[in-house]
Scaffold this motif. Sequence first.
Motif, mmCIF file in Angstrom:
data_model
loop_
_atom_site.group_PDB
_atom_site.id
_atom_site.type_symbol
_atom_site.label_atom_id
_atom_site.label_comp_id
_atom_site.label_asym_id
_atom_site.label_seq_id
_atom_site.Cartn_x
_atom_site.Cartn_y
_atom_site.Cartn_z
ATOM 1 N N VAL A 1 9.522 -11.215 -2.896
ATOM 2 C CA VAL A 1 10.690 -11.204 -2.013
ATOM 3 C C VAL A 1 10.994 -9.780 -1.541
ATOM 4 O O VAL A 1 11.329 -9.556 -0.366
ATOM 5 N N MET A 2 10.837 -8.816 -2.424
ATOM 6 C CA MET A 2 11.137 -7.427 -2.072
ATOM 7 C C MET A 2 10.145 -6.844 -1.069
ATOM 8 O O MET A 2 10.387 -5.771 -0.500
ATOM 9 N N THR A 3 9.045 -7.536 -0.835
ATOM 10 C CA THR A 3 8.071 -7.053 0.157
ATOM 11 C C THR A 3 8.119 -7.840 1.460
ATOM 12 O O THR A 3 7.307 -7.611 2.345
ATOM 13 N N TRP A 4 9.071 -8.737 1.590
ATOM 14 C CA TRP A 4 9.178 -9.470 2.854
ATOM 15 C C TRP A 4 9.367 -8.527 4.037
ATOM 16 O O TRP A 4 8.817 -8.752 5.116
ATOM 17 N N ASP A 5 10.170 -7.489 3.835
ATOM 18 C CA ASP A 5 10.386 -6.548 4.930
ATOM 19 C C ASP A 5 9.068 -5.918 5.366
ATOM 20 O O ASP A 5 8.847 -5.689 6.559
ATOM 21 N N ASN A 6 8.185 -5.700 4.417
ATOM 22 C CA ASN A 6 6.928 -5.059 4.753
ATOM 23 C C ASN A 6 5.960 -6.007 5.457
ATOM 24 O O ASN A 6 5.169 -5.578 6.294
ATOM 25 N N TYR A 7 6.010 -7.298 5.115
ATOM 26 C CA TYR A 7 5.233 -8.264 5.879
ATOM 27 C C TYR A 7 5.671 -8.258 7.344
ATOM 28 O O TYR A 7 4.847 -8.251 8.262
ATOM 29 N N LEU A 8 6.990 -8.278 7.558
ATOM 30 C CA LEU A 8 7.509 -8.191 8.929
ATOM 31 C C LEU A 8 7.109 -6.876 9.586
ATOM 32 O O LEU A 8 6.650 -6.849 10.735
ATOM 33 N N ASN A 9 7.263 -5.794 8.857
ATOM 34 C CA ASN A 9 7.014 -4.476 9.420
ATOM 35 C C ASN A 9 5.558 -4.250 9.799
ATOM 36 O O ASN A 9 5.267 -3.488 10.727
ATOM 37 N N MET A 10 4.634 -4.895 9.086
ATOM 38 C CA MET A 10 3.223 -4.743 9.419
ATOM 39 C C MET A 10 2.944 -5.151 10.860
ATOM 40 O O MET A 10 2.054 -4.617 11.509
ATOM 41 N N PHE A 11 3.716 -6.112 11.349
ATOM 42 C CA PHE A 11 3.497 -6.608 12.710
ATOM 43 C C PHE A 11 4.577 -6.119 13.676
ATOM 44 O O PHE A 11 4.273 -5.704 14.795
ATOM 45 N N VAL A 12 5.837 -6.172 13.238
ATOM 46 C CA VAL A 12 6.939 -5.864 14.146
ATOM 47 C C VAL A 12 6.975 -4.375 14.499
ATOM 48 O O VAL A 12 7.075 -4.007 15.677
#
Length: 404
Positions: free
Chosen positions: A47-58
């Motif tokens: 859960v704490m890496t959700w932002d990074n999944y988004l950030n990889m693309f966004v």
Amino acid sequence: MARFPYAKTFLLGFGFFGISVIWPIFNNFVPIFLAEMGLRAALVGFVMTWDNYLNMFVQPIVGERSDHTRSRLGRRKPWMLVGAPIAATAFLLIPSLHTVIGIMLAILLTNLGMALFRSPTVALLGDLYPPEQRSTANGVINLMGGVGAIVAFLGGGALYAFGRITPFLFGSLILLGAITLVLLFVREPTAPANPASSGPRQGLLRNLREVLESEDRSGFWILAAILCWFLGFNALETWISSFGKFTLGIDPGRMSLITSGFALLFVIFAVPSGLFATRFGRKRTILGGVVALTVLMAMGWLVRDTLSLVALLVAAGIAWALVNVNSLPMVYDVGGDARVGAFTGLYYLASNIAAVGGPQVVGLLIDWTGGNYRVMFLFSAIFMALATLCMTRVREHPRPSASR
């Protein structure tokens, strides 16, 4: 050379100040909220890496798109105007909700809002400063970010005693106020008329392919180094509060105050790190910092009390300043002035891949070792050592001249 514009740079730094207030509060309290709701460490790490999944693309896409944005406000500010209110509102909802699904949705919206405006905000560094001023400018900007982190650690730690919502309200208000200052008082330069701005958009994959296929492999090696040192750093950042509580028995509010030592030394050494790189070269400065971090993370395995943890974090703050202040200017050296937004996106692509992998792998290691949070130090030491090897392969561009 013209005198360095410190006043303008401190104003721009409020953008990074606002961003940097959010994440210490998020990283200190959200993992504990999730653990108290019964989630296992591996799931908390996910859960704490959700932002990074988004950030990889966004972030890479937004960074590249902002190069092509045209508006009365400029190229970067429209993204700030949209993303910051979304992030601030959702961030405030995190402690207000008491179901796993509700908190996760608020986390997701916070991450999306932050991803929409971080790359454009940071890209202003490349827009406003020539190469010879970027290390110093990034030092000032990171100083402001470090001040933001200290404000978050101290304010969040103190306000936690008044209820779990108060640190988040504090962070949301500061974020909105800081971004408003940038929108009102930082003037964007006129968008350049060049192929990167007026021609067809290249896109994330093509920008990445150009770096990977370039005859000069420095672009590849600097991105690999960034990937490695952020694997180590993000694992530490995510799990240090849990290490304090579950291994050393430190109260979360007090742990927030303790981790402010890292941010304090980062603040103190941010500008000197930029000046040092201007004098001695970015590569040499970064190598010194990452070697020191390798040694410090290895020593982290031996931490047994609060005093030794504070000493470790203080030294790590100094070393991290040497690395973090100068890495983005090196990426701009490789990418050139024409595609600052695109290469800001590539920088964040590497750092966010690391931020996804580091916390999750360490979360799995913690579960596999029966709750041994010390494994984060061993993991961080290994990847700081790999970052050192990658940096030795980077060919440094001509040394920036000192600004006068």
